[in-house]
Design an enzyme around this catalytic site. Structure first.
Site, PDB file in Angstrom:
ATOM      1  N   ARG A  49       0.966   5.755  -7.550  1.00  0.00           N
ATOM      2  CA  ARG A  49      -0.089   6.740  -7.855  1.00  0.00           C
ATOM      3  C   ARG A  49       0.469   8.161  -7.851  1.00  0.00           C
ATOM      4  O   ARG A  49       0.054   8.992  -8.658  1.00  0.00           O
ATOM      5  CB  ARG A  49      -1.244   6.598  -6.858  1.00  0.00           C
ATOM      6  CG  ARG A  49      -2.091   5.336  -7.098  1.00  0.00           C
ATOM      7  CD  ARG A  49      -3.031   5.099  -5.934  1.00  0.00           C
ATOM      8  NE  ARG A  49      -3.970   4.007  -6.144  1.00  0.00           N
ATOM      9  CZ  ARG A  49      -4.675   3.442  -5.170  1.00  0.00           C
ATOM     10  NH1 ARG A  49      -4.546   3.874  -3.922  1.00  0.00           N
ATOM     11  NH2 ARG A  49      -5.515   2.467  -5.429  1.00  0.00           N
ATOM     12  N   GLU A  64      -9.363 -11.763  -1.579  1.00  0.00           N
ATOM     13  CA  GLU A  64      -9.160 -11.356  -2.975  1.00  0.00           C
ATOM     14  C   GLU A  64      -8.353 -12.403  -3.754  1.00  0.00           C
ATOM     15  O   GLU A  64      -8.665 -12.686  -4.912  1.00  0.00           O
ATOM     16  CB  GLU A  64      -8.487  -9.983  -3.019  1.00  0.00           C
ATOM     17  CG  GLU A  64      -9.421  -8.877  -2.534  1.00  0.00           C
ATOM     18  CD  GLU A  64      -8.748  -7.528  -2.294  1.00  0.00           C
ATOM     19  OE1 GLU A  64      -9.460  -6.600  -1.856  1.00  0.00           O
ATOM     20  OE2 GLU A  64      -7.532  -7.387  -2.524  1.00  0.00           O
ATOM     21  N   THR A  91      -5.087   6.706  -1.959  1.00  0.00           N
ATOM     22  CA  THR A  91      -6.175   6.451  -2.922  1.00  0.00           C
ATOM     23  C   THR A  91      -6.351   7.602  -3.909  1.00  0.00           C
ATOM     24  O   THR A  91      -6.490   7.382  -5.111  1.00  0.00           O
ATOM     25  CB  THR A  91      -7.503   6.229  -2.150  1.00  0.00           C
ATOM     26  OG1 THR A  91      -7.306   5.160  -1.223  1.00  0.00           O
ATOM     27  CG2 THR A  91      -8.639   5.885  -3.098  1.00  0.00           C
ATOM     28  N   ARG A 101       0.843  -1.211   0.000  1.00  0.00           N
ATOM     29  CA  ARG A 101       0.000   0.000   0.000  1.00  0.00           C
ATOM     30  C   ARG A 101       0.876   1.258   0.000  1.00  0.00           C
ATOM     31  O   ARG A 101       0.515   2.269  -0.591  1.00  0.00           O
ATOM     32  CB  ARG A 101      -0.921   0.015   1.233  1.00  0.00           C
ATOM     33  CG  ARG A 101      -1.935  -1.113   1.274  1.00  0.00           C
ATOM     34  CD  ARG A 101      -3.170  -0.840   0.481  1.00  0.00           C
ATOM     35  NE  ARG A 101      -3.951   0.280   0.987  1.00  0.00           N
ATOM     36  CZ  ARG A 101      -5.159   0.592   0.521  1.00  0.00           C
ATOM     37  NH1 ARG A 101      -5.713  -0.114  -0.451  1.00  0.00           N
ATOM     38  NH2 ARG A 101      -5.817   1.621   1.001  1.00  0.00           N
ATOM     39  N   ASN A 121      -6.633   5.628 -11.065  1.00  0.00           N
ATOM     40  CA  ASN A 121      -5.470   5.596 -10.160  1.00  0.00           C
ATOM     41  C   ASN A 121      -4.588   4.354 -10.317  1.00  0.00           C
ATOM     42  O   ASN A 121      -3.861   3.968  -9.409  1.00  0.00           O
ATOM     43  CB  ASN A 121      -5.886   5.860  -8.704  1.00  0.00           C
ATOM     44  CG  ASN A 121      -6.793   4.786  -8.133  1.00  0.00           C
ATOM     45  OD1 ASN A 121      -7.093   3.797  -8.796  1.00  0.00           O
ATOM     46  ND2 ASN A 121      -7.220   4.975  -6.903  1.00  0.00           N
ATOM     47  N   HIS A 138      -4.584  -1.395  -7.851  1.00  0.00           N
ATOM     48  CA  HIS A 138      -5.271  -1.817  -6.628  1.00  0.00           C
ATOM     49  C   HIS A 138      -4.312  -2.638  -5.774  1.00  0.00           C
ATOM     50  O   HIS A 138      -3.538  -3.426  -6.308  1.00  0.00           O
ATOM     51  CB  HIS A 138      -6.489  -2.697  -6.968  1.00  0.00           C
ATOM     52  CG  HIS A 138      -7.020  -3.465  -5.781  1.00  0.00           C
ATOM     53  ND1 HIS A 138      -7.921  -2.923  -4.897  1.00  0.00           N
ATOM     54  CD2 HIS A 138      -6.738  -4.718  -5.317  1.00  0.00           C
ATOM     55  CE1 HIS A 138      -8.178  -3.818  -3.938  1.00  0.00           C
ATOM     56  NE2 HIS A 138      -7.472  -4.911  -4.180  1.00  0.00           N
TER      57      HIS A 138
HETATM   58  P1  DAT Z   1      -7.991   1.933  -2.497  1.00  0.00           P
HETATM   59  O1  DAT Z   1      -8.024   1.578  -3.960  1.00  0.00           O
HETATM   60  O2  DAT Z   1      -6.907   2.937  -2.191  1.00  0.00           O
HETATM   61  O3  DAT Z   1      -7.955   0.721  -1.592  1.00  0.00           O
HETATM   62  P2  DAT Z   1     -10.814   2.135  -1.794  1.00  0.00           P
HETATM   63  O4  DAT Z   1     -10.776   0.661  -1.568  1.00  0.00           O
HETATM   64  O5  DAT Z   1     -11.366   2.996  -0.725  1.00  0.00           O
HETATM   65  O6  DAT Z   1      -9.356   2.705  -2.180  1.00  0.00           O
HETATM   66  O7  DAT Z   1     -11.662   2.428  -3.119  1.00  0.00           O
HETATM   67  C1  DAT Z   1     -11.513   1.637  -4.270  1.00  0.00           C
HETATM   68  C2  DAT Z   1     -11.396   2.539  -5.465  1.00  0.00           C
HETATM   69  O8  DAT Z   1     -12.597   3.297  -5.597  1.00  0.00           O
HETATM   70  C3  DAT Z   1     -10.275   3.576  -5.377  1.00  0.00           C
HETATM   71  O9  DAT Z   1      -9.031   3.065  -5.824  1.00  0.00           O
HETATM   72  C4  DAT Z   1     -10.783   4.672  -6.243  1.00  0.00           C
HETATM   73  C5  DAT Z   1     -12.289   4.612  -6.052  1.00  0.00           C
HETATM   74  N1  DAT Z   1     -12.740   5.577  -5.044  1.00  0.00           N
HETATM   75  C6  DAT Z   1     -12.556   5.490  -3.706  1.00  0.00           C
HETATM   76  N2  DAT Z   1     -13.093   6.538  -3.077  1.00  0.00           N
HETATM   77  C7  DAT Z   1     -13.633   7.316  -4.043  1.00  0.00           C
HETATM   78  C8  DAT Z   1     -14.332   8.560  -4.053  1.00  0.00           C
HETATM   79  N3  DAT Z   1     -14.597   9.219  -2.916  1.00  0.00           N
HETATM   80  N4  DAT Z   1     -14.713   9.055  -5.255  1.00  0.00           N
HETATM   81  C9  DAT Z   1     -14.457   8.414  -6.396  1.00  0.00           C
HETATM   82  N5  DAT Z   1     -13.798   7.236  -6.470  1.00  0.00           N
HETATM   83  C10 DAT Z   1     -13.393   6.695  -5.312  1.00  0.00           C
HETATM   84 MG    MG Z   2      -9.373  -0.742  -1.274  1.00  0.00          MG
END
Ligand code: DAT
Ligand code: MG
Length: 148
Positions: free
Chosen positions: A102, A126, A91, A85, A112, A115
């Site tokens: 990123r 997963e 994110t 991470r 971005n 994952h």
């Molecule tokens: P990460 O991918 O850093 O684990 P996450 O699991 O909270 O983040 O969300 C999955 C994906 O969803 C993330 O890579 C981008 C999108 N995402 C997250 N929060 C968002 C938001 N507030 N608006 C738009 N897209 C979002």
């Molecule tokens: Mg996530």
């Protein structure tokens, strides 16, 4: 040994960042235990992101993930989930530090690039979803140059 599920999203594949991402995990000292290029179906993408299915951005996120092939990987190593991470970065790419994937290659949250599992427990879930046959069984012969 701990494993993480890492996926290069469709923008990362289209932009030719597959090698760059693999390079960063490899050079760190993690070991590749699974790798495949695949198109994912809507149902599968919804299952992967099921914890986010009430979020307002969910539909857009699913459309993005199914918009082209992704590279699904299993990476193994000490603290690979947390460190993975860190390699990936925050994110929202506008908050990801330079030097992270990123931070170096992305501008928008919805593009971005990559994952990474957020906990050991979600990594297990997963990996079971994406690699039902499990990881490839091999041990790096240079592990003792990475691990003391
Ligand atoms: P990460 O991918 O850093 O684990 P996450 O699991 O909270 O983040 O969300 C999955 C994906 O969803 C993330 O890579 C981008 C999108 N995402 C997250 N929060 C968002 C938001 N507030 N608006 C738009 N897209 C979002
Ligand atoms: Mg996530």
């Amino acid at each position: 040994m701990e494993q993480s599920f890492i996926m290069i999203k469709p923008d990362g594949v289209q932009r030719g960042l597959v090698g760059e991402v693999i390079c960063r995990f490899e050079k760190k000292g993690f070991h590749l235990k699974g790798l495949k290029l695949m198109n994912v179906e809507r149902n599968f993408a919804e299952k992967h992101y099921e914890e986010l299915n009430t979020k307002p951005f969910f539909e857009k996120l699913i459309e993005y993930i199914i918009s082209g092939p992704v590279v699904a990987m299993i990476w193994e190593g000490k603290n690979v989930v947390t460190t993975g991470r860190k390699i990936i970065g925050a994110t929202n790419p506008s908050e990801s530090a330079p030097g992270t994937i990123r931070g170096d290659f992305a501008v928008e949250m919805g593009r971005n690039v990559i994952h990474g599992s957020d906990s050991v427990q979600s990594a297990k879930k997963e990996i079971a979803l994406w690699f039902p046959d499990g990881p490839v069984n091999w041990q790096s012969s240079i592990s003792h140059w990475v691990y003391e």
